[in-house]
Design a protein around this motif. Structure first.
Motif, short mmCIF file in Angstrom:
data_model
loop_
_atom_site.label_atom_id
_atom_site.label_comp_id
_atom_site.label_asym_id
_atom_site.label_seq_id
_atom_site.Cartn_x
_atom_site.Cartn_y
_atom_site.Cartn_z
N HIS A 191 0.81 -1.22 0.00
CA HIS A 191 0.00 0.00 0.00
C HIS A 191 0.84 1.27 0.00
N LEU A 192 2.10 1.18 -0.45
CA LEU A 192 2.87 2.39 -0.68
C LEU A 192 2.29 3.13 -1.88
N ASN A 193 2.49 4.44 -1.90
CA ASN A 193 2.20 5.18 -3.13
C ASN A 193 3.45 5.89 -3.66
N THR A 194 4.54 5.84 -2.89
CA THR A 194 5.76 6.54 -3.27
C THR A 194 6.99 5.72 -2.89
N VAL A 195 7.94 5.63 -3.80
CA VAL A 195 9.21 4.96 -3.53
C VAL A 195 10.32 6.01 -3.57
#
Length: 543
Positions: free
Chosen positions: A73-77
């Protein structure tokens, strides 16, 4: 010398950048007391994770990692880009890695924050190209007091700075060309954990000469014009020497390692600002610097000296006006104090590196209106066994991804608060709306499996959002909450209802009504320690 750009994956990525796209470039906007990142015209809350330094150096290595990060459920790396891989030969750029990382993120519906590992990574020049490392006459190093060269590029060299700025500008130009309309890349960190070590300052000939010259007028003008609003710790250093407005460094700030660190901070900031300005001239994404924090009672040089530590925030602002903000890498246990140190004097909070503790994720977002959070070594987390004492990053991000619209809507309004609890902070009081929340750690509850333990209390916590004077969202783990009315006429608070719900696509979807054993017959709200739950709470008051 003409540059050579490798056009790998060009057809997948390329799109012309029109003049009308300028307004849609990711940027920062103030909202009340908060600062928000705006992506494609809407506020964006970064639920991020930073990769290990070497993971993104191989596109093949990253292939199985991308989908796992999305499952979390990340939206940014948050991922490094190193100078040595982009410019292996002077003037010949290879953007194959950049294009592949952008493509991998897009295919998994993720955004990117790029970390520019240019002149410095954790103080050192370890990611500079071989042609820079091996030519110390052209690219001079910092030196120790005994005259030995350090693995640190000198911040006093125009050649070092101009060469770094040139390749960084080329990188930002390429990102604009391939991503200027898609906005996969939303922000850029310039350098990494800047500072000199193991001494408080560089002792090269040029550094020694500058240290015994007068403090630059640009810095003194800034300090004089901002005298009443300077960071208190820095203002005190200047006050002790009588608020002098001119003189050599020791005259203005005193004789000692603190002054040496201020000196280094100014020249590191000036160097970084030139690199930042060159990049922003090509593509003005939000840009920031991160900080290697100092341990308690450590002296400058025992940690990277001259980086953007809290007391040096004004020196960095004066020296690097093209930077948008300064960020902490928080690995110490006093997480809340570091958050507070970087969320003041108008500096917005973004944490690019932190320990993977779920309570801290929620606390930073709820208490300090953080633009985003990002545990380090995120690829370790998807294979970590579940804990019975605290929720995982993935569990917290699942909850936060649901709550993001609500969090963003309440940033800067004073209607949201964060809580954290552990053995040193077992209870906490929060006033929101018409009520006071008396928040206690799960282990204080006689029915808890941890009740009676005298050590090893896990850090637990959450956030509370006031939807109305008597209606609240409570999210988190391991919390036992009772309530007090703030009304003198009706001082007793009662639970009208508690609902376990999900917030999906901007709407609440009801699940269970918890007005029985789950709230101890109206006595408290409870969130279990091994999950990240969300409950919709309604209160009322009576005599």
């Amino acid at each position: 010398m003409k540059t050579h750009i490798v056009l790998a994956a060009w057809l997948f990525l390329a799109a012309p950048v029109l003049a009308t796209d300028v307004a849609s470039i990711p940027h920062l906007e103030k909202k009340g007391t908060a600062t928000q990142l705006i992506v494609d015209g809407s506020p964006f809350l970064m639920l991020g994770g930073e990769l290990h330094n070497s993971s993104s150096s191989s596109l093949d290595y990253m292939k199985p990692i991308w989908p796992e990060l999305r499952k979390m459920h990340l939206n940014t790396v948050v991922t490094p880009l190193s100078w040595e891989l982009i410019e292996p030969e002077e003037g010949k750029y290879d953007f194959t890695l950049v294009d592949g990382l952008i493509r991998g993120a897009r295919e998994n519906n993720l955004h990117l924050v790029f970390l520019w590992f240019g002149s410095w990574k954790n103080s050192m020049a370890c990611y500079a190209p071989a042609w820079v490392k091996t030519d110390q006459q052209r690219f001079p190093r910092a030196e120790s007091s005994d005259g030995k060269g350090l693995e640190i590029l000198s911040p006093f060299s125009d050649t070092n700075c101009d060469t770094d700025a040139r390749v960084f500008a080329a990188l930002m130009s390429h990102i604009r060309e391939v991503d200027g309309r898609k906005h996969t890349v939303v922000m850029v960190q310039v350098e990494n954990e800047i500072g000199v070590i193991p001494e408080a300052r560089d002792h090269s000939a040029i550094a020694d000469a500058l240290f015994h010259q007068t403090v630059p007028k640009e810095l003194m003008d800034y300090l004089v014009s901002h005298k009443d609003t300077l960071i208190p710790e820095f203002r005190e250093i200047w006050r002790r020497e009588g608020f002098k407005t001119a003189g050599i460094w020791q005259d203005v700030f005193g004789d000692g390692p603190e002054t040496e660190e201020i000196f280094m901070a100014w020249y590191y900031a000036r160097y970084t600002d030139r690199v930042t300005a060159a990049g922003k001239a090509e593509y003005p994404l939000p840009m920031y610097v991160n900080t290697a924090l100092n341990r308690p009672h450590a002296r400058p040089g025992q940690f990277p000296s001259g980086g953007p530590l809290p007391f040096l925030m004004d020196v960095w602002r004066a020296g690097a006006p093209h930077l948008d903000f300064q960020s902490p890498d928080i690995y110490f246990s006093d997480f809340e104090n570091w958050c507070e140190s970087y969320h003041r004097s108008g500096n917005p909070l973004f944490i690019p590196e932190m320990r993977p503790i779920g309570a801290n994720l929620l606390y930073a977002l709820g208490q300090f209106d953080a633009m985003g959070v990002s545990p380090f070594g995120i690829e370790d987390e998807y294979s970590r066994p579940p804990s019975t004492n605290s929720p995982s990053v993935a569990q917290c991000y699942e909850t936060l991804s649901e709550l993001s619209p609500l969090i963003l809507a309440n940033q800067g309004k004073g209607t949201m608060a964060g809580v954290w609890l552990d053995q040193s902070n077992k209870v906490q009081k929060v006033k929101l709306g018409d009520y006071t929340f008396n928040v206690a750690h799960d282990y204080t509850w006689p029915w808890s499996r941890g009740f009676g333990q005298t050590n090893n209390w896990p850090r637990l916590g959450g956030l509370i959002i006031s939807l109305a004077p008597n209606e609240f969202i409570v999210a988190g783990s391991g919390l036992v909450i009772t309530f007090t009315s703030n009304s003198a006429e009706k001082p007793i608070a009662g639970i009208l209802s508690i609902d376990e719900e999900k917030f999906v696509n901007g709407h609440w979807i009801p699940e269970r009504r918890l007005n029985g054993d789950e709230d101890h017959q109206g006595r408290h709200l409870y969130l279990a320690p091994d999950e990240c739950g969300v409950q919709l709470l309604k209160l009322y008051s009576y005599k």
